[in-house]
Structure formats: structure tokens, C-alpha cells
Design a protein around this motif. Structure first.
Motif, PDB file in Angstrom:
ATOM      1  N   VAL A   1     -33.930  91.183  -5.384  1.00 26.78           N
ATOM      2  CA  VAL A   1     -33.731  89.732  -5.328  1.00 26.78           C
ATOM      3  C   VAL A   1     -34.348  89.061  -6.553  1.00 26.78           C
ATOM      4  N   LEU A   2     -35.526  89.520  -6.948  1.00 25.87           N
ATOM      5  CA  LEU A   2     -36.215  88.942  -8.102  1.00 25.87           C
ATOM      6  C   LEU A   2     -35.662  89.435  -9.429  1.00 25.87           C
ATOM      7  N   ASN A   3     -35.034  90.584  -9.397  1.00 29.54           N
ATOM      8  CA  ASN A   3     -34.608  91.225 -10.638  1.00 29.54           C
ATOM      9  C   ASN A   3     -33.151  91.680 -10.548  1.00 29.54           C
ATOM     10  N   PRO A   4     -32.226  90.755 -10.284  1.00 29.16           N
ATOM     11  CA  PRO A   4     -30.813  91.141 -10.118  1.00 29.16           C
ATOM     12  C   PRO A   4     -30.215  91.649 -11.427  1.00 29.16           C
ATOM     13  N   ARG A   5     -29.285  92.574 -11.301  1.00 27.13           N
ATOM     14  CA  ARG A   5     -28.654  93.131 -12.495  1.00 27.13           C
ATOM     15  C   ARG A   5     -27.197  93.452 -12.222  1.00 27.13           C
ATOM     16  N   SER A   6     -26.424  93.440 -13.286  1.00 27.48           N
ATOM     17  CA  SER A   6     -25.039  93.903 -13.204  1.00 27.48           C
ATOM     18  C   SER A   6     -25.041  95.385 -13.571  1.00 27.48           C
ATOM     19  N   LYS A   7     -23.897  95.949 -13.785  1.00 26.61           N
ATOM     20  CA  LYS A   7     -23.825  97.366 -14.150  1.00 26.61           C
ATOM     21  C   LYS A   7     -24.426  97.622 -15.535  1.00 26.61           C
ATOM     22  N   THR A   8     -24.424  96.601 -16.365  1.00 25.47           N
ATOM     23  CA  THR A   8     -24.836  96.828 -17.756  1.00 25.47           C
ATOM     24  C   THR A   8     -26.125  96.113 -18.168  1.00 25.47           C
ATOM     25  N   HIS A   9     -26.536  95.062 -17.439  1.00 19.61           N
ATOM     26  CA  HIS A   9     -27.706  94.325 -17.887  1.00 19.61           C
ATOM     27  C   HIS A   9     -28.341  93.542 -16.731  1.00 19.61           C
ATOM     28  N   PHE A  10     -29.582  93.138 -16.963  1.00 15.75           N
ATOM     29  CA  PHE A  10     -30.258  92.274 -15.998  1.00 15.75           C
ATOM     30  C   PHE A  10     -29.728  90.855 -16.149  1.00 15.75           C
ATOM     31  N   LYS A  11     -29.565  90.193 -15.026  1.00 21.58           N
ATOM     32  CA  LYS A  11     -28.966  88.867 -15.031  1.00 21.58           C
ATOM     33  C   LYS A  11     -29.962  87.796 -15.460  1.00 21.58           C
TER      34      LYS A  11
ATOM     35  N   GLN B   1     -35.346  89.735 -17.685  1.00 19.72           N
ATOM     36  CA  GLN B   1     -34.855  88.831 -18.736  1.00 19.72           C
ATOM     37  C   GLN B   1     -35.989  87.979 -19.287  1.00 19.72           C
ATOM     38  N   ARG B   2     -36.874  87.514 -18.412  1.00 16.31           N
ATOM     39  CA  ARG B   2     -38.019  86.719 -18.875  1.00 16.31           C
ATOM     40  C   ARG B   2     -38.917  87.556 -19.785  1.00 16.31           C
ATOM     41  N   LEU B   3     -39.118  88.814 -19.400  1.00  9.44           N
ATOM     42  CA  LEU B   3     -39.925  89.707 -20.229  1.00  9.44           C
ATOM     43  C   LEU B   3     -39.253  89.963 -21.572  1.00  9.44           C
ATOM     44  N   ASN B   4     -37.951  90.183 -21.545  1.00  9.92           N
ATOM     45  CA  ASN B   4     -37.212  90.429 -22.786  1.00  9.92           C
ATOM     46  C   ASN B   4     -37.343  89.270 -23.756  1.00  9.92           C
ATOM     47  N   LYS B   5     -37.293  88.041 -23.230  1.00 11.45           N
ATOM     48  CA  LYS B   5     -37.416  86.868 -24.094  1.00 11.45           C
ATOM     49  C   LYS B   5     -38.782  86.821 -24.765  1.00 11.45           C
ATOM     50  N   LEU B   6     -39.818  87.195 -24.017  1.00  9.28           N
ATOM     51  CA  LEU B   6     -41.157  87.207 -24.600  1.00  9.28           C
ATOM     52  C   LEU B   6     -41.326  88.335 -25.613  1.00  9.28           C
TER      53      LEU B   6
ATOM     54  N   ALA C   1     -45.366  88.129 -31.171  1.00  4.43           N
ATOM     55  CA  ALA C   1     -45.850  89.022 -32.225  1.00  4.43           C
ATOM     56  C   ALA C   1     -46.747  90.079 -31.596  1.00  4.43           C
ATOM     57  N   GLU C   2     -47.050  91.112 -32.339  1.00  3.96           N
ATOM     58  CA  GLU C   2     -47.994  92.124 -31.853  1.00  3.96           C
ATOM     59  C   GLU C   2     -49.387  91.506 -31.734  1.00  3.96           C
ATOM     60  N   PRO C   3     -50.179  91.944 -30.777  1.00  2.00           N
ATOM     61  CA  PRO C   3     -49.948  93.034 -29.816  1.00  2.00           C
ATOM     62  C   PRO C   3     -49.306  92.569 -28.499  1.00  2.00           C
ATOM     63  N   TYR C   4     -48.960  91.260 -28.428  1.00  2.00           N
ATOM     64  CA  TYR C   4     -48.349  90.741 -27.207  1.00  2.00           C
ATOM     65  C   TYR C   4     -47.005  91.414 -26.928  1.00  2.00           C
ATOM     66  N   LYS C   5     -46.245  91.649 -28.016  1.00  4.36           N
ATOM     67  CA  LYS C   5     -44.944  92.302 -27.870  1.00  4.36           C
ATOM     68  C   LYS C   5     -45.091  93.662 -27.185  1.00  4.36           C
ATOM     69  N   SER C   6     -46.087  94.436 -27.591  1.00  3.63           N
ATOM     70  CA  SER C   6     -46.295  95.759 -26.986  1.00  3.63           C
ATOM     71  C   SER C   6     -46.678  95.649 -25.506  1.00  3.63           C
ATOM     72  N   PHE C   7     -47.487  94.647 -25.197  1.00  2.37           N
ATOM     73  CA  PHE C   7     -47.916  94.450 -23.805  1.00  2.37           C
ATOM     74  C   PHE C   7     -46.710  94.191 -22.907  1.00  2.37           C
ATOM     75  N   TYR C   8     -45.848  93.263 -23.295  1.00  2.00           N
ATOM     76  CA  TYR C   8     -44.689  92.936 -22.467  1.00  2.00           C
ATOM     77  C   TYR C   8     -43.674  94.082 -22.437  1.00  2.00           C
ATOM     78  N   SER C   9     -43.594  94.821 -23.532  1.00  2.00           N
ATOM     79  CA  SER C   9     -42.643  95.947 -23.582  1.00  2.00           C
ATOM     80  C   SER C   9     -42.994  97.032 -22.579  1.00  2.00           C
ATOM     81  N   ILE C  10     -44.293  97.212 -22.315  1.00  2.00           N
ATOM     82  CA  ILE C  10     -44.737  98.254 -21.375  1.00  2.00           C
ATOM     83  C   ILE C  10     -44.169  98.009 -19.978  1.00  2.00           C
ATOM     84  N   PHE C  11     -44.017  96.751 -19.589  1.00  2.00           N
ATOM     85  CA  PHE C  11     -43.466  96.430 -18.271  1.00  2.00           C
ATOM     86  C   PHE C  11     -41.997  96.845 -18.163  1.00  2.00           C
ATOM     87  N   LEU C  12     -41.312  96.924 -19.304  1.00  2.00           N
ATOM     88  CA  LEU C  12     -39.872  97.204 -19.306  1.00  2.00           C
ATOM     89  C   LEU C  12     -39.538  98.678 -19.507  1.00  2.00           C
TER      90      LEU C  12
END
Length: 337
Positions: free
Chosen positions: A22-32, A38-43, A48-59
Motif C-alpha cells: 500500500v505504501l510502496n505501489p509499483r507497476s510491472k516496470t517501476h514504483f508508482k 519514488q521519494r527515496l529516488n528523488k532524494l 550530494a554525498e554522503p547523503y546520496k549513499s545513505f538513501y541509496s542503501i534503502f533502495l
């Protein structure tokens, strides 16, 4: 006070997985759009680093860490808190919360993390309506004395209660939407008593994993004149078989939520007195006479158990406690009287 392990139609373990979808809906090819991913991807793109690396770990690994944060049970959440803190310090990122005027507040970094797991937006969204309906928790699981109901005037749901974050969302903003961290509760337990107190399964019982009812029972210590006045105490005492950490964690919950002091109010004493009055009016010998009464060859009351249910308005089955105001009090009285 009352343990919950299942919603209206599904056990919590399955509901937690559904909640993640419910919180993380997705289609066959991508998160909606609007999904946590999607919120993480935007961040990740904007930071910039090292924030980028931190958020990337969640994905990583198809949002493995993100999924664990939303679906893990409390004992696993406490391990994840250690992991996230290790990641943060390893990347030399600032803390997510700080203390100001004796209160915990979000830092700028904490606010950014919170923007991903935005509880305020969630609380007014239909996703929250779905969760609360699925949980099916009609009575505050902490005190068992106030309802946690929703109404829908003009089709828009209104929730007449609080949602407690067992683990403080200011100290742990990434747990703001974790399934096992969201506990429907009354305002008194959530705000008046718990407030910003630090809770942990090492120190307090948790209504999704602990059966407080099996640890403690209500006890009634009326003097000889209890039928004529309210000069008696309602206390919570440990059950004989309980000891060790279960006992200390249960006592900590009693103390921090003021459960004994709340139940000393005359409104609850009057209910206890009312039931004790019935007990004195109908001792078991007289109840048996009523049980034996037949009309047209059929017993009106089949047994003493049914008599208690009908005449004393008590709760005899512990499974009924979760759906009954003062259900624990009435269940303990049924076994006490």
C-alpha cells in the motif's frame, strides 16, 4: 494491556506485507508516484554525498532495507535501528534528532528523512483508513478502557483516537510508518501519559507481541463495608507463574501509563461495586436455582457460566477482551468472584 496478533481477516504478519504494498505501489516496470521508493529516488538524485549513499542503501536489492523497516516485528526493528545508526555514523552524517528546551526535535537531516516516511500526510490519507480498518483494534490495547473507533460522516473517515508510535518518530523518523510501530490508542495513553517517554521491548511490553493479560490481573481489596462505599483499591498484581523480564516490562508499562492510578477513579470502582453487589445478591447456591428453572421444558439459563454472562455482565473468555470496554477488568472479576 491486551495482545493483538490478527486483524479483521488476516494475521498481522500478512497485513504488514500488504501495508508495504500500500505504501510502496509499483507497476510491472517501476514504483508508482507517491511510493516510498519514488521519494527515496528523488532524494538520491537531488542529494550530494554522503547523503546520496545513505538513501541509496534503502533502495538496494529491490528495496530490501526499506521493506524490512515497514514490515519487521519489534525485535527485528530494534536490530534495524542499530544497523541504521551504524550506517549513519559510518557515513559521518549528522544525527536525526537533537534536544531543545528539554524536548527532542528533528534536525534538518531528520526532517529530510521524515519527509520520506511522512506520518502527517499518511494520517489524513486513505492509506491510513485502510490500515486502521484492517487492524480492527476497537479498544485501546494499553488501558482497555476507551474505544478507538472511526466514523465516516459524508463518507470521509474520522478517527476518534490517537496512533501511538511505540518507538518515537522524532528519534527514529524512518520508523514513522513501520507497521508494528503504529498502535491505535486513546489520547490519554498516547499523549497524557506516554508522551515522549522512550519505550523499548527490553523495558516495556508491546501489545503486538506480549500478552499483558497473562502477566498481570486486577485485584480488588475491599474492606468489610465495600458494599456501602467506594473505600477500596483496584490494583494490578502479577500472576503467580510470571517472573523475570516479563514482570519488569509489564510493571514499567503500568508505571509509565499510570494504569493503576487511572483505575482508582470512582467510575471504575462503581462498576466493580455494581458487580460485587450482584454477586452478593446471587451466590452460587441461589444461581443454581435460577439455572434449574425451565419454561416449556427448556432451561432459560443453561449453566453458571451463562448466568454470569447474563446477570453479572462479565467477560469469561479472554479472547473477548479485545472487543470489550473494560474487558480485562470484567474477565478478572469473573475469575475473582
Amino acid at each position: 494491556m491486551i495482545k493483538y496478533t490478527s486483524g479483521h481477516t488476516k494475521p498481522f504478519a500478512q497485513l504488514a506485507l500488504d501495508f508495504y504494498q500500500v505504501l510502496n505501489p509499483r507497476s510491472k516496470t517501476h514504483f508508482k508516484s507517491g511510493s516510498l521508493a519514488q521519494r527515496l529516488n528523488k532524494l538520491v538524485v537531488a542529494s550530494a554525498e554522503p547523503y546520496k549513499s545513505f538513501y541509496s542503501i534503502f533502495l538496494k536489492n529491490d528495496c530490501s532495507l526499506l521493506k524490512k523497516i515497514i514490515t519487521s516485528e519489534p525485535i527485528e526493528l530494534e536490530s534495524l535501528m542499530v544497523d541504521v545508526e551504524f550506517i549513519r555514523t559510518s557515513l559521518q552524517l549528522p544525527e536525526m534528532s537533537a534536544e531543545k528546551d528539554g524536548q527532542k526535535i528533528l534536525t534538518e537531516f531528520g526532517k529530510e528523512v521524515y519527509s520520506i516516511f511522512n506520518y502527517n500526510t499518511f494520517r489524513s490519507h486513505s492509506k491510513c483508513d485502510w490500515l486502521l480498518e484492517s487492524l480492527d483494534i476497537p479498544i485501546c490495547p494499553y488501558c482497555n478502557r476507551k474505544d478507538t473507533i472511526s466514523i465516516a460522516p459524508k463518507g470521509k473517515a474520522k478517527h476518534l483516537f490517537s496512533i501511538d508510535h511505540y518507538y518515537c518518530k522524532v528519534m527514529h523518523p524512518y520508523l514513522a510508518l513501520s507497521f508494528y510501530n503504529l498502535i491505535p490508542s486513546c489520547y490519554s495513553c498516547n499523549s497524557t501519559y506516554k508522551g515522549t517517554k522512550v519505550f523499548s521491548i527490553k523495558t516495556h511490553t508491546h501489545p503486538y507481541i506480549d500478552d499483558f493479560h497473562s502477566y498481570y490481573r486486577f485485584n480488588f481489596l475491599p474492606p468489610a463495608t465495600y458494599l456501602n462505599d467506594l473505600n477500596f483499591s483496584i490494583t494490578l498484581e502479577k500472576r503467580k507463574h510470571v517472573g523475570g523480564t516479563s514482570l519488569s516490562r509489564g510493571q514499567k508499562l503500568i508505571d509509565d501509563l499510570g494504569l493503576e492510578e487511572v483505575y482508582q477513579h470512582n467510575i471504575y470502582k462503581r462498576e466493580v461495586k455494581r458487580i460485587f453487589d450482584i454477586v452478593s445478591t446471587y451466590p452460587q447456591s441461589q444461581a443454581e436455582e435460577i439455572i434449574n428453572i425451565e419454561i416449556a421444558g427448556q432451561k432459560i439459563v443453561k449453566n453458571y457460566r451463562d448466568f454470569k454472562l447474563a446477570e453479572m455482565n462479565l467477560i469469561l473468555d479472554s479472547v473477548d477482551i479485545r472487543h470489550t470496554l473494560f474487558g480485562k477488568l470484567k474477565n478478572d472479576m469473573a475469575n475473582y468472584s
